[in-house]
Enzyme design. Sequence first.
Site, PDB file in Angstrom:
ATOM      1  N   HIS A  53       0.828  -1.203   0.000  1.00 14.14           N
ATOM      2  CA  HIS A  53       0.000   0.000   0.000  1.00 14.14           C
ATOM      3  C   HIS A  53       0.868   1.261   0.000  1.00 14.14           C
ATOM      4  CE1 HIS A  53      -2.854   2.813   2.303  1.00 14.14           C
ATOM      5  NE2 HIS A  53      -3.421   2.613   1.121  1.00 14.14           N
ATOM      6  N   GLU A  80       1.073  -0.641  -4.862  1.00 18.06           N
ATOM      7  CA  GLU A  80      -0.101   0.196  -5.091  1.00 18.06           C
ATOM      8  C   GLU A  80       0.309   1.659  -4.994  1.00 18.06           C
ATOM      9  OE1 GLU A  80      -3.652   2.542  -3.620  1.00 18.06           O
ATOM     10  OE2 GLU A  80      -1.753   2.126  -2.612  1.00 18.06           O
ATOM     11  N   ASP A  82      -0.832   6.056  -6.156  1.00 20.21           N
ATOM     12  CA  ASP A  82      -1.939   6.990  -6.352  1.00 20.21           C
ATOM     13  C   ASP A  82      -1.577   7.977  -7.450  1.00 20.21           C
ATOM     14  OD1 ASP A  82      -3.758   6.390  -3.875  1.00 20.21           O
ATOM     15  OD2 ASP A  82      -1.705   6.470  -3.102  1.00 20.21           O
ATOM     16  N   HIS A  95      -0.844  10.629  -2.607  1.00 20.69           N
ATOM     17  CA  HIS A  95      -2.164  10.210  -2.152  1.00 20.69           C
ATOM     18  C   HIS A  95      -3.091  11.364  -1.804  1.00 20.69           C
ATOM     19  CE1 HIS A  95      -5.172   9.017   0.892  1.00 20.69           C
ATOM     20  NE2 HIS A  95      -5.359   8.016   0.053  1.00 20.69           N
ATOM     21  N   GLU A 162      -3.949   3.531  -8.594  1.00 27.64           N
ATOM     22  CA  GLU A 162      -5.255   4.082  -8.248  1.00 27.64           C
ATOM     23  C   GLU A 162      -5.421   5.482  -8.835  1.00 27.64           C
ATOM     24  OE1 GLU A 162      -7.781   5.794  -4.446  1.00 27.64           O
ATOM     25  OE2 GLU A 162      -6.260   4.246  -4.063  1.00 27.64           O
TER      26      GLU A 162
END
Length: 296
Positions: A53, A80, A82, A95, A162
Site C-alpha cells: 500500500h 499500489e 496513487d 495520495h 489508483e
Amino acid sequence: MRSSRSPRRLVASLIAVPLLLAAAPATATAARAQIAAVSSTVASEFAVDVIAHRGSSGVAPENTSAAIKAAVQQDADFVEIDVQRSKDGRLVNFHDCTLVRTTDVEERFPGRPSYRVSDFTWAELRTLDAGSWFHPDFAGERIISVGDVIKQVDGKTGLLAEISPCGHYEGLPADLDAELRSIPGYVDEALAAGELAVQSFEVDDAKAFKTLQPRIPIGLLDADRPTEAELVELSGWADQVNPQWTVTDSALVARVHQLGMDINVWTVNEPGTMRRVDDLGVDGIITDFPQSLTNR
C-alpha cells in the site's frame, strides 16, 4: 490480478514451517522433504497477492522511491500507487489531495492560497521534502512521477495504480492511459506477466479507463459493502471489487468470485487480521507491511 512472477504466500505458512522443523524426522533429507511438502500444500491452498500500500509504507514514507524499493526487496507481488496531476500536466504519485500532511510545502511556499497537488508545477513539487515527516533518516526524499514508479517496478514487481478520487480533476483516466502507452512494451509485458491493474473509487473514472484500456484489469474500491445490485452491475465491466476489509466476509468473497471477479481488501496491517482475511479466500491483501506476508 494474480502475479505469475512468484508464488503467492500465506501468513500461516510462516508459522507452519518453524513448527514442522521442531517435529521433523531425524535425518536432514527427510526433514527437508516434509517441510517442502507441507509448505507447498499450504501455499497452494491459501495463496494471496501481497499488495504494498503506497509502497512499503510502514517502513518508509508513502509513495516515495524508498517505499517502492522496500516493497520490491520484500518481494511484494504489487506496489499500489496513487495517480494525480501537477499544474503543468505531469502525472505524480501522491495520495492526499493536498501536500500538507507529508511534505514541507507550507515552509517552502508560505502563504500560497492552495496547497493542492494540482496547484504546483512538477519543478515545484520536486523541491519538496516528502520524507522528513516520516523519520529524519528519510529527509530529502522527493515526490516521484508515475513514470518514475514504472521504471522502478518494471520487470521486478506488479503495479496497481489508483486513479485519484480528488474531485477537482478531470481527464485522469485518459492521462494514465497516455502515460502507459508512452512506455514502449510496458503494458504488453506487464499484462503477460500478470503485473498490471488499475483501480478507482469513482465508477465513472473506472469505466472511462476500461474503455481506453480494455485489456488492463480494472477494480472498483469501496469503503462500504457493495449491494447485490451493485455487484451484478459491476460484473458487466469490472475485473475486481476491492472493499475495505472491515466490510468483507466469506459470503461477499464467494459472491464476487461467483460473478467472475477478483477481490482485494484494504488496508490490512495486523497479523491476526491478515490470517482471518486470508481464510476468507480473498485474492489479494493490500497492506502497509508486505513483509508480514512475505517474510522478507
